[in-house]
Design a protein around this motif. Structure first.
Motif, PDB file in Angstrom:
ATOM      1  N   ASP A  98      -4.012  -1.612   2.214  1.00 54.21           N
ATOM      2  CA  ASP A  98      -3.123  -0.906   1.279  1.00 54.21           C
ATOM      3  C   ASP A  98      -2.179  -1.769   1.002  1.00 54.21           C
ATOM      4  N   TRP A  99      -1.704  -1.994  -0.195  1.00 50.37           N
ATOM      5  CA  TRP A  99      -0.499  -2.750  -0.848  1.00 50.37           C
ATOM      6  C   TRP A  99       0.850  -2.103  -0.360  1.00 50.37           C
ATOM      7  N   SER A 100       0.922  -0.672  -0.785  1.00 47.25           N
ATOM      8  CA  SER A 100       2.282  -0.023  -0.364  1.00 47.25           C
ATOM      9  C   SER A 100       2.378   0.068   1.214  1.00 47.25           C
ATOM     10  N   TYR A 101       1.424   0.345   1.839  1.00 42.82           N
ATOM     11  CA  TYR A 101       1.697   0.954   3.080  1.00 42.82           C
ATOM     12  C   TYR A 101       1.511  -0.331   4.095  1.00 42.82           C
ATOM     13  N   SER A 102       0.898  -1.280   3.782  1.00 45.70           N
ATOM     14  CA  SER A 102       0.688  -2.297   4.876  1.00 45.70           C
ATOM     15  C   SER A 102       1.381  -3.862   4.288  1.00 45.70           C
ATOM     16  N   ILE A 103       1.527  -4.317   3.193  1.00 47.32           N
ATOM     17  CA  ILE A 103       1.698  -5.401   2.629  1.00 47.32           C
ATOM     18  C   ILE A 103       2.939  -5.319   2.037  1.00 47.32           C
ATOM     19  N   LYS A 104       3.619  -4.272   1.115  1.00 43.07           N
ATOM     20  CA  LYS A 104       4.725  -4.508   0.289  1.00 43.07           C
ATOM     21  C   LYS A 104       5.944  -4.996   0.859  1.00 43.07           C
ATOM     22  N   SER A 105       6.016  -4.362   2.266  1.00 47.35           N
ATOM     23  CA  SER A 105       7.369  -4.671   3.064  1.00 47.35           C
ATOM     24  C   SER A 105       7.607  -6.174   3.536  1.00 47.35           C
ATOM     25  N   ARG A 106       6.512  -7.028   3.374  1.00 47.24           N
ATOM     26  CA  ARG A 106       6.396  -8.249   3.781  1.00 47.24           C
ATOM     27  C   ARG A 106       6.280  -9.157   2.778  1.00 47.24           C
ATOM     28  N   PRO A 107       6.893 -10.484   2.913  1.00 44.60           N
ATOM     29  CA  PRO A 107       6.654 -11.488   1.940  1.00 44.60           C
ATOM     30  C   PRO A 107       5.245 -11.850   1.770  1.00 44.60           C
ATOM     31  N   LEU A 108       5.081 -11.755   0.322  1.00 39.26           N
ATOM     32  CA  LEU A 108       3.365 -11.711  -0.003  1.00 39.26           C
ATOM     33  C   LEU A 108       2.825 -12.970   0.475  1.00 39.26           C
ATOM     34  N   ALA A 109       3.344 -13.979   0.344  1.00 38.30           N
ATOM     35  CA  ALA A 109       2.824 -15.527   0.834  1.00 38.30           C
ATOM     36  C   ALA A 109       2.474 -15.243   2.401  1.00 38.30           C
ATOM     37  N   GLY A 110       3.554 -14.708   3.035  1.00 36.99           N
ATOM     38  CA  GLY A 110       3.536 -14.961   4.448  1.00 36.99           C
ATOM     39  C   GLY A 110       2.303 -13.797   4.974  1.00 36.99           C
ATOM     40  N   ALA A 111       2.495 -12.640   4.303  1.00 36.20           N
ATOM     41  CA  ALA A 111       1.349 -11.746   4.755  1.00 36.20           C
ATOM     42  C   ALA A 111      -0.013 -12.182   4.489  1.00 36.20           C
ATOM     43  N   VAL A 112      -0.402 -12.915   3.271  1.00 37.47           N
ATOM     44  CA  VAL A 112      -1.608 -13.637   2.966  1.00 37.47           C
ATOM     45  C   VAL A 112      -1.788 -14.473   3.854  1.00 37.47           C
ATOM     46  N   GLY A 113      -1.087 -15.502   4.370  1.00 34.96           N
ATOM     47  CA  GLY A 113      -1.300 -16.636   5.141  1.00 34.96           C
ATOM     48  C   GLY A 113      -1.573 -16.159   6.470  1.00 34.96           C
ATOM     49  N   ASP A 114      -0.936 -15.208   6.947  1.00 31.29           N
ATOM     50  CA  ASP A 114      -1.322 -14.502   8.183  1.00 31.29           C
ATOM     51  C   ASP A 114      -2.703 -13.914   8.419  1.00 31.29           C
ATOM     52  N   ILE A 115      -3.061 -13.346   7.236  1.00 31.84           N
ATOM     53  CA  ILE A 115      -4.455 -12.779   7.144  1.00 31.84           C
ATOM     54  C   ILE A 115      -5.633 -13.690   7.042  1.00 31.84           C
ATOM     55  N   ALA A 116      -5.043 -14.934   6.678  1.00 35.56           N
ATOM     56  CA  ALA A 116      -6.078 -15.996   6.352  1.00 35.56           C
ATOM     57  C   ALA A 116      -6.197 -16.823   7.763  1.00 35.56           C
ATOM     58  N   GLU A 117      -4.943 -17.151   8.629  1.00 33.43           N
ATOM     59  CA  GLU A 117      -4.988 -17.629   9.698  1.00 33.43           C
ATOM     60  C   GLU A 117      -5.624 -16.869  10.700  1.00 33.43           C
ATOM     61  N   ALA A 118      -5.497 -15.271  10.600  1.00 32.99           N
ATOM     62  CA  ALA A 118      -6.239 -14.685  11.865  1.00 32.99           C
ATOM     63  C   ALA A 118      -7.768 -14.735  11.667  1.00 32.99           C
ATOM     64  N   GLY A 119      -8.335 -15.337  10.590  1.00 30.07           N
ATOM     65  CA  GLY A 119      -9.773 -15.454  10.571  1.00 30.07           C
ATOM     66  C   GLY A 119     -10.499 -14.573   9.565  1.00 30.07           C
ATOM     67  N   ALA A 120      -9.653 -13.566   8.547  1.00 32.03           N
ATOM     68  CA  ALA A 120     -10.627 -12.857   7.705  1.00 32.03           C
ATOM     69  C   ALA A 120     -11.200 -13.849   6.836  1.00 32.03           C
ATOM     70  N   ASP A 121     -12.433 -13.496   6.340  1.00 32.41           N
ATOM     71  CA  ASP A 121     -13.219 -14.346   5.548  1.00 32.41           C
ATOM     72  C   ASP A 121     -12.777 -13.791   3.983  1.00 32.41           C
ATOM     73  N   GLY A 122     -12.340 -12.704   3.813  1.00 33.20           N
ATOM     74  CA  GLY A 122     -12.140 -12.117   2.715  1.00 33.20           C
ATOM     75  C   GLY A 122     -10.820 -10.993   2.635  1.00 33.20           C
ATOM     76  N   LEU A 123     -10.218 -10.826   1.563  1.00 30.63           N
ATOM     77  CA  LEU A 123      -9.264  -9.763   1.311  1.00 30.63           C
ATOM     78  C   LEU A 123      -9.298  -9.079   0.113  1.00 30.63           C
ATOM     79  N   LEU A 124      -9.339  -7.676   0.431  1.00 27.58           N
ATOM     80  CA  LEU A 124      -9.528  -6.692  -0.885  1.00 27.58           C
ATOM     81  C   LEU A 124      -8.083  -5.909  -0.678  1.00 27.58           C
ATOM     82  N   LEU A 125      -7.280  -6.165  -1.665  1.00 30.99           N
ATOM     83  CA  LEU A 125      -5.731  -5.164  -1.670  1.00 30.99           C
ATOM     84  C   LEU A 125      -5.800  -4.127  -2.455  1.00 30.99           C
ATOM     85  N   HIS A 126      -5.864  -3.026  -1.734  1.00 26.33           N
ATOM     86  CA  HIS A 126      -5.879  -1.698  -2.604  1.00 26.33           C
ATOM     87  C   HIS A 126      -4.749  -1.205  -3.185  1.00 26.33           C
ATOM     88  N   ALA A 127      -4.899  -0.607  -4.339  1.00 27.43           N
ATOM     89  CA  ALA A 127      -3.866  -0.325  -5.040  1.00 27.43           C
ATOM     90  C   ALA A 127      -2.499  -1.281  -5.471  1.00 27.43           C
TER      91      ALA A 127
END
Length: 268
Positions: A98-127
């Protein structure tokens, strides 16, 4: 990334299952994820739990609450993915956050990079707010992280559908029913065919249909209308809830559920 759902020689649909990270608890979830891999499930749509979801029905809302009570957040989920991902042979993990709860408080590029580095195959960003979408598309492209876009049957405007089709790179999630998860269209799925065909013109990625898909018959029906894959959520989460409530083995119970909906398995 048209390979997100393995192409089936026998024409079977791809199968994605939704679960909240932390419901069941992460140590049990690890065994469950390995079971899904062995069972031939294509995709786990794994949610970072968040409170007060207005798009989820009571089953998934209770699941969010159970996971949040265990302190599961984005950091814990990324650690979980990083640990389990190398042990998977075919199962792909699409992270839902969820954008507001999990991502908004973080730098967007950094959060996306962390998700990719963890090994997620895809990302759905809610709301995700429309104003943030260009930056999101750029950040995921830079990180090489495929994304899941969404649109609603009968409700989304032509512009929204076109944007979803143009930017999906993991799969396009077509929501069959505007409302809360777990609800199916009152008139059935038959008129989905036109929407699927319209989206197909503008995208090469798989089109996956969800909301209200609960049984193997539902899976077969939606696939026959042109969907490449189906997403099953509330019905599976309900099996987890029942197993936890009655102190039954969650992995065994969920394996039974997978066999009941997976088109490649023979029903007993």
């Amino acid at each position: 990334m048209a390979e997100f759902f393995d192409q089936k020689a026998d024409g079977e649909p791809g199968l994605a299952l939704f679960l909240n990270a932390g419901d069941p608890p992460l140590d049990v979830l690890a065994d469950l994820v390995l079971m899904l891999d062995e069972a031939g499930v294509d995709c786990l749509e794994l949610a970072v739990p968040f409170p007060g979801s207005v798009t989820d029905g009571p089953v998934i809302r209770r699941s969010h609450d159970r996971a949040l009570a265990l302190g599961v957040g984005l950091d814990e989920v990324l650690t979980f993915i990083a640990d389990v991902r190398p042990r998977l042979r075919r199962l792909r993990i699409a992270l839902l956050a969820d954008w507001s709860y999990s991502i908004k408080s973080r730098p967007l590029a950094g959060a996306v990079g962390d998700i990719a580095e963890a090994g997620a195959d895809g990302l759905l960003l809610h709301a995700l707010p429309p104003r943030v979408r260009p930056a999101f598309y750029q950040a995921t492209s830079d990180a090489g992280l495929p994304i899941v876009t969404t649109c609603y049957h009968k409700v989304s405007t032509e512009q929204v559908m076109a944007e979803a089709a143009a930017n999906a790179s993991a799969y396009l999630y077509l929501v069959a029913q505007y409302g809360r998860s777990g609800t199916a269209p009152a008139d059935g799925y038959a008129d989905l065919a036109g929407t699927i065909a319209k989206l197909r013109v503008d995208t090469a990625v798989p089109i996956a249909v969800g909301f209200g898909v609960k049984t193997r018959a539902d899976v077969t029906t939606v696939h026959a209308l042109g969907a490449d894959a189906v997403i099953v959520g509330s019905a599976g989460v309900a099996r987890v809830e029942e197993a936890l409530a009655y102190n039954r083995d969650v992995v065994t119970e969920f394996a039974d559920f997978v066999r009941s909906v997976h088109p490649a398995h023979t029903l007993a």
